[in-house]
Scaffold this motif. Structure first.
Motif, PDB file in Angstrom:
ATOM      1  N   CYS A   6      57.255  99.705   7.208  1.00 37.74           N
ATOM      2  CA  CYS A   6      57.577  99.832   8.625  1.00 37.74           C
ATOM      3  C   CYS A   6      58.882 100.613   8.786  1.00 37.74           C
ATOM      4  O   CYS A   6      59.846 100.377   8.058  1.00 37.74           O
TER       5      CYS A   6
ATOM      6  N   CYS B 172      61.388  97.566  10.552  1.00 42.13           N
ATOM      7  CA  CYS B 172      61.747  96.308   9.887  1.00 42.13           C
ATOM      8  C   CYS B 172      61.495  96.343   8.374  1.00 42.13           C
ATOM      9  O   CYS B 172      61.711  95.343   7.683  1.00 42.13           O
TER      10      CYS B 172
ATOM     11  N   CYS C  82      53.083  98.580  12.358  1.00 42.44           N
ATOM     12  CA  CYS C  82      53.580  97.330  11.789  1.00 42.44           C
ATOM     13  C   CYS C  82      52.950  96.141  12.530  1.00 42.44           C
ATOM     14  O   CYS C  82      52.991  96.080  13.759  1.00 42.44           O
TER      15      CYS C  82
ATOM     16  N   CYS D  90      56.290  94.020  14.005  1.00 40.14           N
ATOM     17  CA  CYS D  90      57.117  94.496  15.125  1.00 40.14           C
ATOM     18  C   CYS D  90      56.465  95.621  15.925  1.00 40.14           C
ATOM     19  O   CYS D  90      57.020  96.076  16.924  1.00 40.14           O
TER      20      CYS D  90
HETATM   21 ZN   LIG Z   1      58.037  96.301  11.550  1.00 43.89          ZN
END
Ligand SMILES: [Zn+2]
Length: 369
Positions: free
Chosen positions: A7, A10, A22, A25
């Motif tokens: 990602c 994150c 992702c 998130c």
């Molecule tokens: Zn993420």
């Protein structure tokens, strides 16, 4: 591990190649390479993207789906200025670099699951994905804006993809394409990290065609950002591997109407137009999901951004055709931006320069005067 998909926000890793954002998130994913580029590993007799097959370890060689994309001509315009003719790829645009990578990586996975792929586009990417799906014997559903028409739309249908028309904004089309349906695997070219990753091959090619002495500047049109980010990733890989000594200056070119990257890069406020009327009709991403990643990457490689006006685009489009290069108006903006910087005295004609001509002129709906 040769590569990882993580990602961009994150850093969560993903091992399933079908993931396109992702799951924690919702942010875009990036491909991270953990190997160097080695000139000795180029498959010298293969004149397609796949001469660089060793540098795309997520693809099994027996599963490559190709239409002969890549290794496009680099044609000299004047003593030190070159056009890279991406318009001569199999479906008429640079998108084939992304599609060959994406479909080669995923087609067996999708087939094993008894599924089909979905994509949202009205233009070049839709046609490209439809063509590679056809080549792979894979069913494809392409979601398009309701008002779509013209040669690109015909092309999508001729490749045999199922077309779903969606009314409303461009982002509504993307939402529909992503909506969960039985057997559907969304492979949208803007979000899917493997599509963008295929564009790395363009950087390798430009460097190799110049015998690893890269040009000083490269001009390229930017809308959703897959071209820009793919090219940056390729040149960064070459520089990190010690294959090239310097990075070329990448110049992101946009129309005044659709210029979110230019404005954010220069810290200027951007107002989204109510309607896009530009003749550069392939450049429509007023709010691209990869915008922050583009700004970060362009700053990191010390690139630049330029906007051009409508009259500059039409002039550049006609001028290119009069020189024998028939490209889409959306491609002509890179040449327009080059001419503008030259006229303003920002650059010199003596600098080694590449202008990427991204899409073929037969795709335009314009009529000659
Ligand atoms: Zn993420």
């Amino acid at each position: 591990m040769a590569f990882e998909i993580k990602c961009s926000a994150c850093s969560q890793p993903f091992s399933n190649l079908l993931n396109y954002k992702c799951t924690t998130c919702g942010q875009p994913l990036n491909v991270k390479l953990h190997f160097g580029f080695e000139i000795g590993k180029i498959r010298k007799k293969d004149y397609t993207v796949w001469r660089y097959a060793e540098f795309f370890p997520h693809v099994k060689k027996a599963e490559i789906i190709t239409l002969g994309e890549g290794w496009t001509p680099l044609v000299k315009l004047s003593h030190n200025v070159y056009f890279k003719l991406e318009s001569l790829n199999p479906t008429g645009s640079f998108k084939d670099r992304g599609s060959t990578l994406l479909i080669s990586t995923l087609h067996e996975l999708v087939k094993k699951a008894g599924g089909y792929i979905s994509e949202d586009s009205s233009g070049n990417a839709g046609a490209s994905i439809a063509a590679y799906a056809a080549r792979a014997g894979l069913k494809a559903k392409i979601y398009v804006p309701e008002n779509v028409s013209g040669p690109k739309f015909n092309q999508i249908q001729f490749y045999g993809a199922k077309v779903v028309k969606v009314s409303g904004s461009r982002s509504k089309v993307a939402d529909e394409a992503q909506k969960s349906e039985e057997g559907k695997f969304y492979v949208g070219h803007i979000l899917h990290p493997l599509f963008r990753d295929g564009i790395r091959s363009l950087a390798y090619e430009i460097a190799e065609q110049f015998e690893w002495l890269v040009p000083k500047r490269i001009y390229l049109p930017v809308s959703a950002g897959t071209l820009l980010l793919g090219v940056i990733s390729g040149f960064k890989h070459l520089a990190k591997s010690g294959v090239i000594e310097t990075m070329p200056k990448l110049v992101a070119c946009q129309t005044r109407q659709v210029s979110p990257l230019y404005h954010k890069f220069k810290n200027l406020p951007y107002t989204i137009p109510e309607r896009i009327t530009s003749i550069a009709d392939a450049l429509v991403s007023v709010n691209p999901p990869l915008l922050d990643i583009m700004v970060k990457n362009l700053k990191e490689v010390e690139g630049d951004a330029v906007i051009v006006e409508e009259d500059e685009i039409s002039t550049a489009f006609v001028e290119l055709a009069r020189k024998g290069f028939f490209v889409e108006p959306s491609s002509a903006i890179a040449y327009a931006a080059y001419k503008k910087q030259l006229k303003d005295g920002d650059i010199s004609e003596d600098d080694k320069t590449v202008i990427i001509l991204t899409g073929m002129g037969l795709k335009t709906m314009l009529k000659p005067n």
